[in-house]
Enzyme design. Structure first.
Site, PDB file in Angstrom:
ATOM      1  CB  CYS A 275      -1.064  -6.860   1.048  1.00 44.65           C
ATOM      2  SG  CYS A 275      -0.104  -8.147   0.200  1.00 44.65           S
TER       3      CYS A 275
ATOM      4  CB  CYS B 188       3.021  -8.162  -3.645  1.00 41.96           C
ATOM      5  SG  CYS B 188       1.877  -9.047  -2.653  1.00 41.96           S
TER       6      CYS B 188
ATOM      7  CB  CYS C  51     -14.143 -15.878   0.611  1.00 43.00           C
ATOM      8  SG  CYS C  51     -14.319 -17.197   2.089  1.00 43.00           S
TER       9      CYS C  51
ATOM     10  CB  CYS D  37       3.324  -5.922  -0.785  1.00 42.39           C
ATOM     11  SG  CYS D  37       1.843  -5.335  -1.185  1.00 42.39           S
TER      12      CYS D  37
ATOM     13  CB  CYS E  90      -2.048  -8.318  -3.108  1.00 39.68           C
ATOM     14  SG  CYS E  90      -1.154  -6.650  -3.092  1.00 39.68           S
TER      15      CYS E  90
HETATM   16 FE    FE Z   1       0.670  -7.329  -1.512  1.00 42.24          FE
END
Ligand code: FE
Length: 138
Positions: free
Chosen positions: A54, A106, A126, A57, A103
């Site tokens: 990510c 976060c 995607c 984060c 995510c």
């Molecule tokens: Fe994240």
């Protein structure tokens, strides 16, 4: 929020904190549910081995082992590295019925998942390149 206690605490920041940490394009996509233009992302054609974390984060989200060329113009994966690390949310914006992918740690926007992926799972995650931070396998 205790649906995945083993993964540790959620990351919660104010909008102002995210705005200061992220560059404007990352902020627009990750925190504003934006979309990068097709075929412009830095990871669209990347074929190296490693983990896509990510960009907000650092949580590991997608392995290069599940990346494939969907032709869509965005990095595409047939499954998350760990199903608990991404969350899927119904998204009826822009007159479409889509499933948003965020995510889990976060809550940043990653992209969308569609049921037209390759045989392994039939799913196509995607994902915007700017939502990801590639960590090459040494
Ligand atoms: Fe994240």
């Amino acid at each position: 929020m205790s649906d995945k206690p083993e993964s540790g605490d959620k990351i919660v920041k104010t909008d102002e904190e995210w705005r200061q940490e992220l560059d404007s394009e990352s902020y627009r996509v990750l925190r504003g549910k934006g979309t990068e233009r097709a075929f412009t992302g830095e990871y669209n054609d990347l074929k190296e081995q490693g983990m896509y974390n990510c960009a907000a984060c650092g949580e590991p989200l997608f392995s290069s082992d599940t990346k494939y060329d969907s032709g869509s113009g965005w990095p595409s994966f047939f499954k998350p590295a760990d199903s608990g690390n991404v969350s899927e949310i119904a998204d009826n914006s822009h007159g479409m019925n889509r499933t948003e992918v965020v995510c889990s740690k976060c809550d940043s926007h990653l992209g969308h998942v569609f049921p037209d992926g390759p045989p392994e799972t039939g799913m196509r995650y995607c994902i915007n390149s700017v939502s990801l931070d590639f960590e090459k396998e040494e």
